[in-house]
Design a protein around this motif. Structure first.
Motif, PDB file in Angstrom:
ATOM      1  N   ASP A   1     -46.536 -52.891  13.822  1.00  0.00           N
ATOM      2  CA  ASP A   1     -45.680 -52.398  12.785  1.00  0.00           C
ATOM      3  C   ASP A   1     -46.183 -51.154  12.572  1.00  0.00           C
ATOM      4  OD1 ASP A   1     -44.753 -51.841  10.316  1.00  0.00           O
ATOM      5  OD2 ASP A   1     -44.745 -53.841   9.259  1.00  0.00           O
TER       6      ASP A   1
ATOM      7  N   ASN B   1     -34.161 -50.438  10.660  1.00  0.00           N
ATOM      8  CA  ASN B   1     -35.103 -49.870   9.954  1.00  0.00           C
ATOM      9  C   ASN B   1     -36.471 -50.560  10.375  1.00  0.00           C
ATOM     10  OD1 ASN B   1     -34.942 -52.439   8.779  1.00  0.00           O
ATOM     11  ND2 ASN B   1     -33.758 -51.762   7.168  1.00  0.00           N
ATOM     12  N   THR B   2     -37.644 -50.302   9.959  1.00  0.00           N
ATOM     13  CA  THR B   2     -38.681 -51.107  10.753  1.00  0.00           C
ATOM     14  C   THR B   2     -38.529 -52.657  10.624  1.00  0.00           C
ATOM     15  OG1 THR B   2     -40.083 -49.264   9.292  1.00  0.00           O
ATOM     16  CG2 THR B   2     -41.293 -51.137  10.389  1.00  0.00           C
ATOM     17  N   SER B   3     -38.191 -53.206   9.285  1.00  0.00           N
ATOM     18  CA  SER B   3     -38.006 -54.807   9.222  1.00  0.00           C
ATOM     19  C   SER B   3     -37.042 -55.207  10.319  1.00  0.00           C
ATOM     20  CB  SER B   3     -37.377 -55.138   7.823  1.00  0.00           C
ATOM     21  OG  SER B   3     -38.273 -54.493   7.086  1.00  0.00           O
TER      22      SER B   3
ATOM     23  N   HIS C   1     -46.855 -56.423   5.934  1.00  0.00           N
ATOM     24  CA  HIS C   1     -45.646 -56.193   5.211  1.00  0.00           C
ATOM     25  C   HIS C   1     -44.729 -57.335   5.339  1.00  0.00           C
ATOM     26  CE1 HIS C   1     -41.974 -54.299   3.717  1.00  0.00           C
ATOM     27  NE2 HIS C   1     -42.800 -53.541   3.096  1.00  0.00           N
TER      28      HIS C   1
ATOM     29  N   TYR D   1     -49.638 -50.622   4.997  1.00  0.00           N
ATOM     30  CA  TYR D   1     -49.077 -50.080   3.762  1.00  0.00           C
ATOM     31  C   TYR D   1     -49.977 -50.310   2.394  1.00  0.00           C
ATOM     32  CZ  TYR D   1     -47.066 -54.297   1.410  1.00  0.00           C
ATOM     33  OH  TYR D   1     -46.658 -55.426   0.823  1.00  0.00           O
TER      34      TYR D   1
ATOM     35  N   HIS E   1     -44.912 -46.373   9.672  1.00  0.00           N
ATOM     36  CA  HIS E   1     -45.238 -45.039   8.954  1.00  0.00           C
ATOM     37  C   HIS E   1     -45.777 -44.122  10.373  1.00  0.00           C
ATOM     38  CE1 HIS E   1     -45.406 -46.499   4.979  1.00  0.00           C
ATOM     39  NE2 HIS E   1     -45.977 -47.702   5.736  1.00  0.00           N
TER      40      HIS E   1
ATOM     41  N   HIS F   1     -36.581 -43.625   8.223  1.00  0.00           N
ATOM     42  CA  HIS F   1     -36.116 -42.890   7.114  1.00  0.00           C
ATOM     43  C   HIS F   1     -37.441 -42.410   6.156  1.00  0.00           C
ATOM     44  CE1 HIS F   1     -37.263 -46.727   4.938  1.00  0.00           C
ATOM     45  NE2 HIS F   1     -37.017 -47.141   5.921  1.00  0.00           N
ATOM     46  N   LYS F   2     -38.565 -43.089   6.826  1.00  0.00           N
ATOM     47  CA  LYS F   2     -39.621 -42.643   5.794  1.00  0.00           C
ATOM     48  C   LYS F   2     -40.225 -41.118   6.262  1.00  0.00           C
ATOM     49  CE  LYS F   2     -40.836 -47.341   5.451  1.00  0.00           C
ATOM     50  NZ  LYS F   2     -40.730 -47.729   3.893  1.00  0.00           N
TER      51      LYS F   2
HETATM   52  C1  LIG Z   1     -46.115 -51.460   7.018  1.00  0.00           C
HETATM   53  C2  LIG Z   1     -44.575 -51.686   6.762  1.00  0.00           C
HETATM   54  N1  LIG Z   1     -43.880 -52.421   7.275  1.00  0.00           N
HETATM   55  C3  LIG Z   1     -42.384 -52.419   7.134  1.00  0.00           C
HETATM   56  C4  LIG Z   1     -41.892 -51.743   6.203  1.00  0.00           C
HETATM   57  C5  LIG Z   1     -40.304 -52.131   5.943  1.00  0.00           C
HETATM   58  O1  LIG Z   1     -39.968 -50.852   6.051  1.00  0.00           O
HETATM   59  P1  LIG Z   1     -38.443 -50.588   6.550  1.00  0.00           P
HETATM   60  O2  LIG Z   1     -37.725 -50.385   5.037  1.00  0.00           O
HETATM   61  O3  LIG Z   1     -38.220 -49.647   7.354  1.00  0.00           O
HETATM   62  O4  LIG Z   1     -37.887 -51.799   6.950  1.00  0.00           O
HETATM   63  C6  LIG Z   1     -42.776 -51.153   5.350  1.00  0.00           C
HETATM   64  C7  LIG Z   1     -42.245 -50.225   4.063  1.00  0.00           C
HETATM   65  O5  LIG Z   1     -42.802 -49.792   3.099  1.00  0.00           O
HETATM   66  C8  LIG Z   1     -44.098 -50.655   5.601  1.00  0.00           C
HETATM   67  O6  LIG Z   1     -44.796 -50.050   4.839  1.00  0.00           O
END
Ligand SMILES: Cc1ncc(COP(=O)(O)O)c(C=O)c1O
Length: 469
Positions: A237, A129-131, A156, A212, A240, A262-263
């Motif tokens: 990051d 995922n992003t994290s 985030h 976000y 989105h 997944h977004k």
């Molecule tokens: C700017 C931003 N970074 C990171 C994340 C974390 O996303 P993920 O669940 O894909 O790790 C989000 C989740 O909403 C986000 O909006």
């Protein structure tokens, strides 16, 4: 389950879509060149959206949403197209029937993603995922005590957490610029903020685009250029970005971009899209590649180390394959992510970007009309700062946005009483002692202008009902 549907879009059809795509390209929301005519064009194109309802209705039919609820929180969670769901299902069953493992570097899927996002397979990883992508990016670089990262106060946890690890583990100094909110900002303001904060010990800049919190699209290309000029690493990051923007990762000029699968891209949960620059392309980013060590991997030489990083346009190593290969992985979800990317490519990423952002622009204009432009946390007038997220203060008494319980109740009642899924988010606002709990709306390809109009009516109605002391 619904049957698979394919989109029967005739690319030669003359419609406003080409105008829309052109307007988005001109506007350059990823931080390209602004054009004075772009906004007017965008507005004209937006008003013409209703004319192509048939196409977008067909797109809507690709998904399996529960009827009666309108999903406008894609910034938190997307929704897989039915054909991705079907593939996940059949691949999981095949894996079980044949007792298969998931040892692979998933080159075929990485090739698909590389085509979708304008880079090469050795530069694109299907992360968790992003994290996960942010951890790979930040923790894989080489840090010394006193090295500095310039970032923002609207990041985030996905980026803040690995930065905190660097701070505690290596003594890295985290310096934050204070981001403005609302419509009175331009892309140049962000470049100036970062430029002033970057000092002789700065090694990297980390920024969300869009954030976000307020749905502000930080101008990626302009910030990446600044990083190049300052000789520092750029880490975006871009949670989105995939699935909302028609992004070409090479062209963005960043060193790393961690996005979600997944977004907006509507891949399976547990997927992300990570770009790691792995070659020197002078037209995009002429800087030498930074030293980098994969941190979670099963693919690293037990002796001798990695080959030296390339200094030209030919990679010396498939870095993405190293990051991708970690034990036995969940193969069906990666196949699912590639499938969702194919669906997006079929619809047309330019069209998706233009459509989703046009709905958001329409929403922003209506908010400005009803609540006043100062209610917006997202910019609307600089086309380089817009995206399909819209953040605003929905309360008739603007002070009420500092009340978390009231903001939570607004979001809950929007679902319970009106059937709209939106969210709220807290963030610091310059000049305010207390954080604001603004609401955030995501407009994606299964929504249309009527949904947006009805959302505005519902939010206006509810804000009237909630206008009590
Ligand atoms: C700017 C931003 N970074 C990171 C994340 C974390 O996303 P993920 O669940 O894909 O790790 C989000 C989740 O909403 C986000 O909006």
């Amino acid at each position: 389950m619904q049957a698979d549907r394919t989109l029967d879009f005739d690319p030669n059809r003359r419609s406003f879509l080409s105008a829309l795509a052109a307007s988005a390209a001109l506007a350059g929301p990823l931080g390209g060149l602004a054009s004075s005519g772009a906004l007017a064009q965008q507005a004209a194109a937006a008003s013409a959206l209703k004319d192509d309802a048939a196409f977008w209705n067909e797109v809507r039919g690709l998904f399996s949403h529960k009827p009666g609820v309108r999903y406008m929180n894609i910034g938190t969670a997307g929704s897989m197209p039915v054909e991705t769901l079907n593939l996940l299902d059949s691949e999981n069953r095949r894996m079980a029937r044949e007792s298969m493992s998931g040892y692979s570097n998933f080159l075929d899927q990485r090739k698909t993603l590389a085509r979708s996002f304008g880079c090469d397979p050795d530069e694109i990883v299907m992360s968790g995922n992003t994290s996960d992508g942010m951890c790979h990016s930040l923790l894989g670089l080489v840090w010394l005590p006193g090295d500095e990262i310039v970032t923002t106060n609207h990041e985030h946890g996905g980026g803040n957490v690995p930065m905190a690890i660097l701070q505690d583990r290596y003594g890295v100094v985290i310096k934050r610029v204070t981001l403005p909110v609302g419509n009175k900002q331009t892309a140049e303001d962000y470049v100036e903020l970062f430029s002033k904060a970057i000092g002789p010990r700065t090694k990297a800049m980390v920024f969300s685009a869009p954030t976000y919190k307020t749905g502000t699209m930080l101008p990626i290309k302009m910030l990446a250029k600044l990083a190049q000029e300052k000789g520092i690493v750029s880490i975006c990051d871009g949670a989105h970005v995939p699935g909302m923007f028609a992004a070409n990762f090479h062209d963005l000029g960043v060193d790393f971009l961690a996005g979600a699968g997944h977004k907006w891209q509507c891949g399976p949960l547990g997927t992300g899209i990570l770009y790691v620059r792995n070659k020197v392309l002078p037209q995009y980013n002429p800087r030498p590649l930074p030293a980098y060590y994969p941190v979670v991997t099963s693919s690293y030489p037990l002796a001798g180390g990695l080959p030296p990083r390339t200094t030209n346009d030919k990679e010396t190593d498939d870095l993405a394959a190293r990051i991708q290969s970690t034990g036995s992985r969940n193969a069906p979800v990666y196949m699912g992510l590639a499938k969702s990317c194919e669906v997006w490519d079929r619809i047309g990423r330019d069209k998706i970007q233009a459509y989703t952002i046009s709905m958001s622009q329409h929403l922003k204009e209506k908010i400005a009309e009803k609540w006043g432009v100062d209610a917006l946390y997202s910019p609307k007038d600089d086309p380089r700062l817009v995206c399909a997220l819209t953040g605003f203060n929905p309360f008739r008494n603007p002070e009420h946005v500092k009340d978390k319980a009231r903001s939570d109740a607004f979001v809950k009642r929007m679902l319970d009483e009106y059937g709209f899924v939106i969210r709220n988010v807290n963030f610091p606002v310059p000049g305010s002692q207390q954080e604001h709990y603004g609401v955030r709306v995501s407009t994606h390809l299964w929504s249309n202008m009527d949904d947006v109009d009805q959302l505005v009516d519902a939010m206006w109605d509810l804000s009237g009902k909630m206008n009590t002391v």
